[in-house]
Design an enzyme around this catalytic site. Sequence first.
Site, PDB file in Angstrom:
ATOM      1  N   ALA A 112      65.622  32.356  85.875  1.00 50.00           N
ATOM      2  CA  ALA A 112      65.823  33.147  84.658  1.00 50.00           C
ATOM      3  C   ALA A 112      67.272  33.076  84.193  1.00 50.00           C
ATOM      4  O   ALA A 112      67.588  33.428  83.064  1.00 50.00           O
ATOM      5  CB  ALA A 112      65.470  34.603  84.943  1.00 50.00           C
ATOM      6  N   ASP A 131      68.657  32.338  92.290  1.00 50.57           N
ATOM      7  CA  ASP A 131      69.328  33.501  92.874  1.00 50.57           C
ATOM      8  C   ASP A 131      68.464  34.112  93.976  1.00 50.57           C
ATOM      9  O   ASP A 131      67.344  34.544  93.725  1.00 50.57           O
ATOM     10  CB  ASP A 131      69.588  34.567  91.793  1.00 50.57           C
ATOM     11  CG  ASP A 131      70.552  34.083  90.719  1.00 50.57           C
ATOM     12  OD1 ASP A 131      71.639  33.618  91.069  1.00 50.57           O
ATOM     13  OD2 ASP A 131      70.200  34.168  89.524  1.00 50.57           O
ATOM     14  N   ASP A 183      63.178  29.020  92.665  1.00 51.60           N
ATOM     15  CA  ASP A 183      64.019  30.030  92.038  1.00 51.60           C
ATOM     16  C   ASP A 183      65.445  29.784  92.551  1.00 51.60           C
ATOM     17  O   ASP A 183      65.630  29.134  93.588  1.00 51.60           O
ATOM     18  CB  ASP A 183      63.512  31.422  92.456  1.00 51.60           C
ATOM     19  CG  ASP A 183      64.403  32.524  91.939  1.00 51.60           C
ATOM     20  OD1 ASP A 183      64.737  32.508  90.737  1.00 51.60           O
ATOM     21  OD2 ASP A 183      64.783  33.413  92.735  1.00 51.60           O
TER      22      ASP A 183
HETATM   23  C1  BG6 Z   1      67.781  36.039  87.968  1.00 51.14           C
HETATM   24  C2  BG6 Z   1      68.425  37.118  88.817  1.00 51.14           C
HETATM   25  O1  BG6 Z   1      67.707  34.852  88.710  1.00 51.14           O
HETATM   26  O2  BG6 Z   1      68.557  35.806  86.795  1.00 51.14           O
HETATM   27  C3  BG6 Z   1      68.628  38.384  87.986  1.00 51.14           C
HETATM   28  O3  BG6 Z   1      67.600  37.413  89.930  1.00 51.14           O
HETATM   29  C4  BG6 Z   1      69.432  38.049  86.731  1.00 51.14           C
HETATM   30  O4  BG6 Z   1      69.294  39.355  88.764  1.00 51.14           O
HETATM   31  C5  BG6 Z   1      68.718  36.948  85.948  1.00 51.14           C
HETATM   32  O5  BG6 Z   1      69.557  39.215  85.899  1.00 51.14           O
HETATM   33  C6  BG6 Z   1      69.491  36.532  84.683  1.00 51.14           C
HETATM   34  O6  BG6 Z   1      70.688  35.938  85.084  1.00 51.14           O
HETATM   35  P1  BG6 Z   1      71.944  35.683  84.182  1.00 51.14           P
HETATM   36  O7  BG6 Z   1      72.860  34.899  85.086  1.00 51.14           O
HETATM   37  O8  BG6 Z   1      71.506  34.869  82.995  1.00 51.14           O
HETATM   38  O9  BG6 Z   1      72.505  37.007  83.765  1.00 51.14           O
HETATM   39 MG    MG Z   2      65.569  35.277  92.703  1.00 50.45          MG
END
Ligand code: BG6
Ligand code: MG
Length: 220
Positions: A117, A13, A11
Site C-alpha cells: 500500500a 512493511d 507485502d
Molecule cells: C502499509 C503500512 O504497508 O503502507 C501502513 O503497513 C502504511 O502502516 C501504508 O500506512 C501506507 O504507507 P505510506 O508509506 O504510503 O504512508
Molecule cells: Mg504489512
Amino acid sequence: MSREIKGVLFDLDGVLVDTAKYHFIAWKQLAESLGIDFTESDNERLKGVSRLASLEIILSIGNVSLSDTEKEAAMKTKNDNYVAMISQMTPGGILPGALNLLMELREAGIKTALGSASKNAPIILERTGLGEYLDSVVDGNRTSRAKPDPEVFLLGASDLKLNPEECVVFEDAEAGIEAGIAGGMLTVGIGSAEQLGKADALYPDLKGVSWEMIKKELAG
Ligand code: BG6
Ligand code: MG
C-alpha cells in the site's frame, strides 16, 4: 489442495522490512503535536492501513477533528518525517529470513512481485537493495483501492503473467490476507493466529523459513 505455485507476492512493511518502528515514531510525533496520546498498541491498528485511514484512526483515538486541508498538512508532516527516517535505511533493515527466501525463490525459478500500500516503497527498495530481487513492483503509486481489495495483488499477478491461483501472498496484516483470499491466491501469514488465522500457512516471522517448508505446508 495442490496447485503449482509459480509466483510469490510480497507485502513490504512488516514482511520484508522492519519499518513499523519508523511509522510509529512519525505518527507519535504528529499525534503529540495534536495533543493525542498514541501508544505502541494503538500502532498495531495501523498495520496495512492507508495513510489517510491511519490518520483517521489516530484522530478518533484523541477525539480530534480536522478539516480536509488540515488532514493534508498533517499527513505531509508525518510523511516528511517518515521519509527522513527511511532515507537512512540500509540492507540491515531487511527482516531476518526475507533475503534468504527471495534468493531461494529466484533459484527455484519462482517469480516475485511486491504488493504494498505504501507510496514510499521505491525509496525502501532502493535503500535496502531489495528491488534487485523483485520481478515487479506494485505499490500505493499504482493502486487506488486499499487492501482488503485484491487490486494490488491482481496487478502483481498480471505483471508476472500468472493466474491468481498460481500465486501465493505473504502478508502481516489481516486486511492483506483478506485481499489475497479475495484475489483467489494462496496466503501465508507472517505474525500471529489472532490476526492471521484465515491464512493457509502461518509463521511468526521468516527466520529459518525455507521455500521447501512453505511449499509442503501449502500442499498439506
Ligand atoms: C502499509 C503500512 O504497508 O503502507 C501502513 O503497513 C502504511 O502502516 C501504508 O500506512 C501506507 O504507507 P505510506 O508509506 O504510503 O504512508
Ligand atoms: Mg504489512
